[in-house]
Write a protein that holds these residues in place. Structure first.
Motif, PDB file in Angstrom:
ATOM      1  N   ILE A   1       0.539  -1.003  -0.205  1.00  8.21           N
ATOM      2  CA  ILE A   1       0.061  -0.041  -0.183  1.00  8.21           C
ATOM      3  C   ILE A   1       0.624   1.248   0.322  1.00  8.21           C
ATOM      4  N   GLU A   2       0.545   2.147  -0.854  1.00  4.26           N
ATOM      5  CA  GLU A   2       1.133   3.093  -1.069  1.00  4.26           C
ATOM      6  C   GLU A   2       0.111   3.998  -0.571  1.00  4.26           C
ATOM      7  N   TRP A   3       0.515   4.965   0.160  1.00  4.38           N
ATOM      8  CA  TRP A   3      -0.318   5.632   1.073  1.00  4.38           C
ATOM      9  C   TRP A   3       0.104   6.878   1.432  1.00  4.38           C
ATOM     10  N   LYS A   4      -1.290   8.115   1.498  1.00  3.58           N
ATOM     11  CA  LYS A   4      -1.151   9.247   1.880  1.00  3.58           C
ATOM     12  C   LYS A   4      -2.356   9.791   2.880  1.00  3.58           C
ATOM     13  N   LEU A   5      -2.626  10.596   3.931  1.00  2.00           N
ATOM     14  CA  LEU A   5      -3.346  10.918   5.002  1.00  2.00           C
ATOM     15  C   LEU A   5      -2.850  12.493   5.050  1.00  2.00           C
ATOM     16  N   GLN A   6      -4.140  13.174   4.666  1.00  2.00           N
ATOM     17  CA  GLN A   6      -4.072  14.639   4.205  1.00  2.00           C
ATOM     18  C   GLN A   6      -5.399  15.160   4.978  1.00  2.00           C
ATOM     19  N   ALA A   7      -5.730  15.498   6.279  1.00  2.00           N
ATOM     20  CA  ALA A   7      -6.592  15.104   7.625  1.00  2.00           C
ATOM     21  C   ALA A   7      -5.776  16.454   8.409  1.00  2.00           C
ATOM     22  N   LYS A   8      -7.583  17.271   8.189  1.00  2.00           N
ATOM     23  CA  LYS A   8      -7.138  18.085   9.764  1.00  2.00           C
ATOM     24  C   LYS A   8      -7.552  18.609   9.984  1.00  2.00           C
ATOM     25  N   ILE A   9      -7.733  18.471  11.943  1.00  2.00           N
ATOM     26  CA  ILE A   9      -8.775  19.081  13.109  1.00  2.00           C
ATOM     27  C   ILE A   9      -8.949  21.061  12.170  1.00  2.00           C
ATOM     28  N   GLY A  10     -10.628  20.630  12.275  1.00  2.00           N
ATOM     29  CA  GLY A  10     -11.349  21.764  12.310  1.00  2.00           C
ATOM     30  C   GLY A  10     -11.948  22.113  10.999  1.00  2.00           C
ATOM     31  N   ASP A  11     -11.355  20.889   9.925  1.00  3.95           N
ATOM     32  CA  ASP A  11     -11.348  21.652   8.540  1.00  3.95           C
ATOM     33  C   ASP A  11     -13.011  20.929   7.345  1.00  3.95           C
ATOM     34  N   THR A  12     -12.890  21.588   7.563  1.00  2.00           N
ATOM     35  CA  THR A  12     -14.908  22.206   7.071  1.00  2.00           C
ATOM     36  C   THR A  12     -14.413  21.368   5.362  1.00  2.00           C
ATOM     37  N   THR A  13     -15.518  20.744   4.568  1.00  2.00           N
ATOM     38  CA  THR A  13     -15.915  20.608   2.948  1.00  2.00           C
ATOM     39  C   THR A  13     -14.941  21.718   2.599  1.00  2.00           C
ATOM     40  N   SER A  14     -14.867  23.268   2.149  1.00  2.00           N
ATOM     41  CA  SER A  14     -14.099  23.971   1.272  1.00  2.00           C
ATOM     42  C   SER A  14     -12.797  23.975   1.782  1.00  2.00           C
ATOM     43  N   LYS A  15     -12.316  23.761   3.523  1.00  2.00           N
ATOM     44  CA  LYS A  15     -11.195  23.389   3.659  1.00  2.00           C
ATOM     45  C   LYS A  15     -10.544  22.621   3.275  1.00  2.00           C
ATOM     46  N   VAL A  16     -10.877  21.437   2.817  1.00  2.00           N
ATOM     47  CA  VAL A  16     -10.468  20.257   1.937  1.00  2.00           C
ATOM     48  C   VAL A  16     -10.339  20.380   0.646  1.00  2.00           C
TER      49      VAL A  16
END
Length: 236
Positions: A81-96
């Motif tokens: 598995i080649e994997w990546k995590l892109q996530a952050k506390i407080g992120d709304t859909t707009s921020k994602v």
């Protein structure tokens, strides 16, 4: 229209309760651990996890015990598995959506998403929210050409221990309407599935949420990971 009217009526109570929740709720940090890498052996599989604090693994101390870790543990004996995590506390859909613009455009076999809680806390209507989901998943398809997209449903926030009523009830109503729209949208897509955040099921299994009463625990992340990996195995 009725929900909007109720929201307006409850605004004084919501403001006070929201302030108290923010002041009194335990503040948890994002877990330690790598955000990208290659794990396992077997058939090659590329994985991207996108979203908010739940996607980021808030509620546990290390990514090994978060959603990412649960997925990797259950797939690593059969897939490289080649994997990546892109996530952050407080992120709304707009921020994602904004974060997607910073990522390299490339192919991922699987994209897993978790968004919605921070949109609920902003009292976003289900109509506006699903329009943003169209934008989000359109950009995911355009930038990453995934074979499978797994969308997590918005949690039933009326069951969050950290939230008092009527705030919890109101958030639960917004979450429910968002999920109705999400289920309809996913059903119209060829390469999408969604997973309901079934907090009642977790409670029946005597599983608790994290210490803050707002985020998943290690045990909940494990079950969530099992549901994700089941869908991946079916597709691959």
């Amino acid at each position: 229209m009725l929900l909007k009217t109720i929201t307006v009526v409850l605004i004084p109570a919501l403001v006070l309760q929201g302030w108290r929740v923010k002041k009194n709720t335990l503040k948890l940090s994002e877990p330690l651990g790598e955000r990208e890498g290659i794990t396992g052996k077997g058939k090659k599989l590329s994985l991207l996890i996108l979203g908010d604090s739940a996607a980021a693994g808030v509620g546990v101390e290390h990514q090994d015990d978060a959603l990412l870790g649960a997925i990797l543990k259950q797939l690593k004996n059969d897939f490289e598995i080649e994997w990546k995590l892109q996530a952050k506390i407080g992120d709304t859909t707009s921020k994602v959506l904004h974060a997607l613009d910073q990522l390299e455009k490339r192919h991922y076999d699987v994209v897993v998403t978790s968004v919605g809680v921070n949109d609920v806390t902003q009292l976003m209507s289900a109509k506006t929210w699903i329009e943003k989901q169209h934008q989000l998943y359109g950009k995911i398809q355009q930038n990453f050409s995934p074979k499978l997209v797994i969308a997590a449903g918005v949690p039933p926030m009326h069951l969050f221990p950290a939230l008092p009523h009527p705030l919890a009830w109101l958030f639960g109503q917004y979450a429910q309407k968002m999920n109705q729209q999400l289920a309809r949208f996913v059903g119209e897509q060829n390469n999408m599935q969604w997973i309901e955040y079934d907090l009642k099921k977790y409670q029946q299994l005597n599983l608790q949420m994290a210490q803050d009463g707002f985020h998943p625990s290690k045990e909940v992340y494990t079950l969530w990971g099992q549901e994700v990996t089941h869908r991946i195995r079916q597709a691959f």
